[in-house]
Scaffold this active site. Structure first.
Site, PDB file in Angstrom:
ATOM      1  N   PHE A  63     -28.159 -29.752  43.053  1.00 15.74           N
ATOM      2  CA  PHE A  63     -29.194 -29.089  42.247  1.00 15.74           C
ATOM      3  C   PHE A  63     -29.190 -29.503  40.779  1.00 15.74           C
ATOM      4  O   PHE A  63     -30.182 -29.310  40.079  1.00 15.74           O
ATOM      5  CB  PHE A  63     -29.009 -27.553  42.326  1.00 15.74           C
TER       6      PHE A  63
ATOM      7  N   LYS B 293     -32.966 -35.938  51.284  1.00 14.46           N
ATOM      8  CA  LYS B 293     -32.976 -34.463  51.306  1.00 14.46           C
ATOM      9  C   LYS B 293     -32.509 -33.936  49.949  1.00 14.46           C
ATOM     10  O   LYS B 293     -31.337 -34.013  49.613  1.00 14.46           O
ATOM     11  CB  LYS B 293     -32.041 -33.921  52.392  1.00 14.46           C
TER      12      LYS B 293
ATOM     13  N   GLU C 179     -31.963 -27.680  48.185  1.00  5.50           N
ATOM     14  CA  GLU C 179     -32.946 -26.643  48.510  1.00  5.50           C
ATOM     15  C   GLU C 179     -33.203 -25.719  47.317  1.00  5.50           C
ATOM     16  O   GLU C 179     -34.156 -24.953  47.309  1.00  5.50           O
ATOM     17  CB  GLU C 179     -32.495 -25.828  49.732  1.00  5.50           C
ATOM     18  N   ARG C 180     -32.342 -25.806  46.285  1.00  6.08           N
ATOM     19  CA  ARG C 180     -32.557 -24.950  45.114  1.00  6.08           C
ATOM     20  C   ARG C 180     -33.523 -25.581  44.115  1.00  6.08           C
ATOM     21  O   ARG C 180     -34.055 -24.903  43.262  1.00  6.08           O
ATOM     22  CB  ARG C 180     -31.213 -24.646  44.445  1.00  6.08           C
TER      23      ARG C 180
ATOM     24  N   SER D  86     -20.643 -30.772  45.793  1.00  4.42           N
ATOM     25  CA  SER D  86     -19.309 -30.213  45.562  1.00  4.42           C
ATOM     26  C   SER D  86     -18.271 -30.897  46.466  1.00  4.42           C
ATOM     27  O   SER D  86     -18.621 -31.447  47.518  1.00  4.42           O
ATOM     28  CB  SER D  86     -19.334 -28.715  45.834  1.00  4.42           C
TER      29      SER D  86
ATOM     30  N   CYS E 224     -21.480 -32.906  36.335  1.00  8.66           N
ATOM     31  CA  CYS E 224     -20.211 -33.332  36.917  1.00  8.66           C
ATOM     32  C   CYS E 224     -19.371 -34.075  35.871  1.00  8.66           C
ATOM     33  O   CYS E 224     -18.187 -34.288  36.088  1.00  8.66           O
ATOM     34  CB  CYS E 224     -20.437 -34.203  38.129  1.00  8.66           C
TER      35      CYS E 224
ATOM     36  N   GLU F 160     -12.901 -26.024  39.444  1.00  8.88           N
ATOM     37  CA  GLU F 160     -14.163 -26.452  38.825  1.00  8.88           C
ATOM     38  C   GLU F 160     -14.988 -25.205  38.520  1.00  8.88           C
ATOM     39  O   GLU F 160     -15.345 -24.453  39.430  1.00  8.88           O
ATOM     40  CB  GLU F 160     -14.959 -27.378  39.770  1.00  8.88           C
TER      41      GLU F 160
END
Ligand code: NAD
Length: 489
Positions: free
Chosen positions: A149, A173, A176-177, A226, A281, A382
């Site tokens: 995201f 893909k 989805e957020r 993640s 990241c 994290e």
């Protein structure tokens, strides 16, 4: 409410699964769309379309394939402002950060336009008397890209331009957020006239991912997200015989030596820790001060953190936006509390941040936690939010040992005016991206986006030459053409 549609075989279609995740404007809490839960049938249709498009696409000369990327670059420039606003709306980062992300994404489109040179193989005459040997790079077939995201435009563009320029067809893909940005970019791709089925977009969550990992026609999987999901995807896709590259999470450190220049060092580290609300990241999560740096840095970073303007990223003057969801905000505040329970002191505490005009927004203010014990669980976790932990070391060796103990290896930086210290750090530190007086050590598109240890699973990284290697296989041809077999002319 925007409708989240799939783009399969050159046509926009309604996903076959029920609506799942709400897509929010994180600054206001407004629901702006709903992503589908995801369905194997939609993945299957997308992979079929990509498989059907592959033979003609791979046969098209590379110099013709890249004409679509030149058009895409043009369209991305023409729609730059609108796309950046869309990134801010669905992700929450400030407009300036959204523009920065888009610029870095476009750079990958530009680099992939060099495919006619980047994809070349090599050859040698007379490997034995009268025998010549050549290596050609060939596309793999259908490849899948699964993205997170936090960079709705840039991370898909780390992969898409190289994958298709090399002659592969693609199923992407997005998270989805944040599905809206990639949908808009796909509309632009459609406008380039790219042949149907070369690029396909499927939306959804885990069911969509699992169907891609298991589909026998998918040859390769590129993933960013993640670490637990990266490990899962690496294992499952590899077990299914696919080529996989998975970029995972991070816990990045900066080392501040006493001879660092205080003002710029503080500014750069604040930008790294609090830019994109810490949801990068490459964001610094831990600052290790060495010796006397402790005193001035603790003071200066606290002053900077407490003076930052938090708010809706489309508004002028806002320096930091919200985090992505209320679940993220709750997780981050719990981690701050865990740090305090483990002995850290919140010198600047962002837990109660509120933005007057945005009561529904999911804000966490910039936070500085001093004295996080090196052995605490927070030092290893994290956080992925605007929290900078401060730890202290007697010398540069102790600081480097702390970094080496961490299970992640995405990035680290050193701030110093000493060339010898910088050189030692650069040479020995076990992270894949290294900054010297740089806060966000983000490789340009023509360098690999590295990452080591628990931050990366695979061999070849995203971007540049690594991307070309990942999306092609090598074919070696050995030829003998004896003179006596040829007709005389
Ligand atoms: P995430 O792992 O939750 O999701 C990433 C993708 O995986 C999404 O498309 C999601 O739909 C899918 N996914 C999530 N859970 C899944 C499951 N159980 N099974 C199958 N698929 C699943 O990551 P995120 O929260 O979207 O992104 C933030 C994370 O990404 C952070 O950890 C960050 O460090 C990392 N990240 C890493 C890099 C890098 O270059 N190393 C870059 C950006 C972000």
């Amino acid at each position: 409410m925007k409708e989240v549609l799939d783009y399969i075989g050159g046509a926009w279609r309604k996903p076959s699964s029920e609506p799942g995740t709400e897509v929010l404007n994180p600054a206001t809490g407004e629901v702006i769309a709903r992503s589908p839960a995801g369905a194997a049938a939609d993945v299957s249709a997308a992979v079929d379309a990509a498989s059907a498009a592959f033979p003609a696409w791979r046969a098209m000369p590379p110099a013709e394939r890249i004409q679509y990327l030149f058009k895409l670059k043009q369209l991305l420039e023409e729609n730059f402002e609108d796309l950046a606003r869309l990134i801010t709306t669905e992700n929450g980062k400030t407009l300036g950060e959204a523009k920065g992300e888009l610029r870095r994404g476009i750079e990958n489109v530009e680099v992939a336009c060099g495919i006619p040179i980047l994809m070349q193989g090599y050859n040698l005459e007379n490997v034995a008397s009268g025998i010549d040997e050549s290596m050609f790079r060939q596309p793999l077939g259908v490849v899948a890209v699964i993205t997170p995201f936090n960079f709705p435009a840039m991370i898909p563009l780390w992969f898409l331009p190289y994958a298709i320029a090399c002659g592969n067809t693609l199923v992407l893909k997005p998270s989805e957020r944040v599905p809206l940005c990639m949908a808009r970019i796909t509309e632009l791709i459609e406008k380039t006239g790219l042949p149907k089925g070369v690029m396909n977009l499927v939306n959804g969550g885990k069911p969509t991912v699992d169907a891609l990992l298991d589909h026998p026609a998918v040859q390769a999987v590129s993933f960013v997200g993640s670490t637990p999901v990266a490990k899962y995807i690496y294992a499952r896709a590899s077990a299914n015989g696919k080529r996989v590259q998975c970029q995972g999470g991070a816990k990045n450190h900066v080392v501040v030596l006493p001879d660092a220049e205080p003002e710029t060092t503080t500014q750069i580290i604040a930008d790294s820790a609090y830019g994109c609300a810490g949801q990068r990241c490459l964001a610094v999560s831990v600052a290790v001060t060495v010796g006397d740096a402790r005193k001035w840095f603790t003071q200066s970073i606290s002053n900077t953190a407490s003076s930052m303007k938090v708010g809706f990223g489309l508004e002028k003057g806002v320096q930091m936006g919200p985090v992505i969801t209320s679940a993220s905000r709750d997780r981050i505040t719990q981690l701050i509390e865990q740090g305090m329970a483990e002995g850290a002191r919140p010198v600047v505490d962002g837990r109660s941040a509120r933005v007057a005009d945005c009561p529904g927004g999911t804000f966490v203010g910039p936070t500085v936690l001093d004295g996080v014990p090196a052995a605490s669980s927070l030092a290893e976790t994290e956080i992925f939010g605007p929290v900078l932990s401060l730890v202290h070391a007697a010398d540069v060796d102790e600081a480097m040992e702390m970094i080496a103990r961490n299970s992640y290896g995405n990035a680290s930086s050193i701030f110093t005016t000493s060339g010898a210290a910088a050189r030692k750090f650069r040479n020995l530190i076990p992270t894949g991206n290294v900054g010297v007086n740089i806060g966000v050590a983000a490789p340009m598109a023509y360098f690999p986006f590295s990452g080591w240890k628990g931050s990366f699973f695979g061999v070849l990284h995203a971007q540049g030459r690594d991307a070309v290697e990942f999306y092609t296989d090598k074919k070696v041809v050995i030829e003998r053409w004896p003179k006596e077999w040829s007709r005389r002319f």
